[in-house]
Enzyme design. Structure first.
Site, PDB file in Angstrom:
ATOM      1  CB  CYS A  28      10.029  62.206  49.340  1.00 34.51           C
ATOM      2  SG  CYS A  28       8.663  63.432  49.263  1.00 34.51           S
ATOM      3  CB  CYS A  64      10.404  65.833  49.660  1.00 34.94           C
ATOM      4  SG  CYS A  64       9.161  65.034  50.552  1.00 34.94           S
ATOM      5  CG  ASP A  65      14.448  65.593  48.269  1.00 40.32           C
ATOM      6  OD1 ASP A  65      13.884  66.656  49.002  1.00 40.32           O
ATOM      7  OD2 ASP A  65      14.258  64.302  49.019  1.00 40.32           O
TER       8      ASP A  65
END
Length: 324
Positions: free
Chosen positions: A148, A151-152
């Protein structure tokens, strides 16, 4: 449409009766439990094969509102669970292995043998990212390996990164990562991409992205964090190491919805179909939320939002319908 049959040896005469059963945990399931509990529906959460969902494999979460300094994924899910339990939600370990949505009360079987019944069911089983199946890929998950970018990606400022995949998801991940990385290597095992033409062109036009054609990832390198990937030419079989600071797998997600095949409508990928601007499925009294029905956003905050929606939809459904 062929519908699964419940095990013949399960006695539903002794089944636990509940107003609301939530299948699956994670941000969607725990939020649904919180709202349903505060509505005095005494919900029970069957946590599933991965209690807490995908966030339990994530380290720092910095994009969820309210955690100003970030939070570890497992700790975040413990907070969600504790808050739901505080208002009376029951949290059960176990896996729902069979369902019967033919009539209310709906019938469920947990761990192949425990019968349960509910006037309403909320599905929050999530989705699982597809990985390549490499041993070190799993070992370094959350330590440089991710599925992701949204997300990261912000954790990888100023380094070179690798993305594997050839569809729209891989294009989107690669383009997003160029906001942080000095360079992004897009690795694809064929000589042509599967992505839509417009997404391909955006990648071709980005100077930060280099496509490695006819190339396979055969290993992820690093002891405590990712230091590179080992590549193999699909044409010659020659191997080489590519130093990178992070490795993103973008080969798709699989919704955890096989249990409901034959009962609930889904799209070609298996994501459950809900009515517009709601969590209602094609069976009244069965609701779906989180990544089990969302293939677009796949974020903790959006999963929690639809968990809230599912609980409110269930509350209104039960208020309008007599208990079974």
């Amino acid at each position: 449409m062929t519908r699964p049959v419940l095990p013949a040896d399960v006695d539903f005469g002794a089944a636990e009766q509940h107003r609301v059963i939530i299948i699956g945990s994670g941000p969607a399931g725990y939020t649904a439990a919180l709202y349903a509990a505060r509505a005095n529906l005494s919900p029970v959460v069957i946590a599933g094969i991965e209690p807490g969902g995908q966030l339990t494999t994530t380290t720092d979460v910095e994009n969820y509102p309210g955690y100003a300094d970030g939070v570890m994924g497992p700790q975040m899910m413990e907070d969600f669970q504790r808050q739901a339990a505080r208002f009376g939600a029951g949290i059960r370990s176990g896996i729902v292995t069979h369902v019967d949505f033919s009539e209310r009360p709906f019938r469920l079987v947990v761990d192949e043998e425990v019968p349960m019944a509910a006037d309403a069911v909320i599905i929050a089983t999530g989705a699982s990212a597809r990985y390549l199946g490499l041993e070190n890929e799993k070992r370094l998950l959350g330590r440089g390996v991710s599925a992701c970018a949204t997300c990261d990606g912000a954790f990888f400022r100023g380094v070179e990164l690798a993305v594997v995949g050839g569809g729209d998801s891989a294009m989107e991940e690669s383009l997003f990562l160029t906001r942080f990385a000095t360079k992004v290597y897009l690795i694809h095992r064929r000589d042509a991409l599967r992505a839509s033409k417009i997404m391909q062109q955006r990648v071709f036009d980005n100077d930060k992205i280099e496509i490695l054609w006819n190339t396979m990832v055969v290993d992820v390198l690093g002891q405590d964090e990712v230091s590179g990937v080992r590549l193999r030419s699909a044409q010659t079989g020659e191997e080489r190491d590519l130093p990178v600071g992070g490795f993103f797998v973008a080969i798709g997600h699989t919704p955890n919805t096989a249990l409901f095949k034959g009962w609930l409508e889904s799209d070609a990928q298996g994501y459950l179909i809900t009515e517009p601007r709601s969590t209602h499925t094609n069976i009244p009294g069965v609701f779906a939320c989180g990544d089990a029905q969302d293939h677009v956003y796949r974020q903790a905050v959006t999963a929690a939002g639809t968990g809230c929606m599912a609980a409110i939809d269930a509350e209104r459904f039960l208020a309008a319908e007599p208990a079974a």
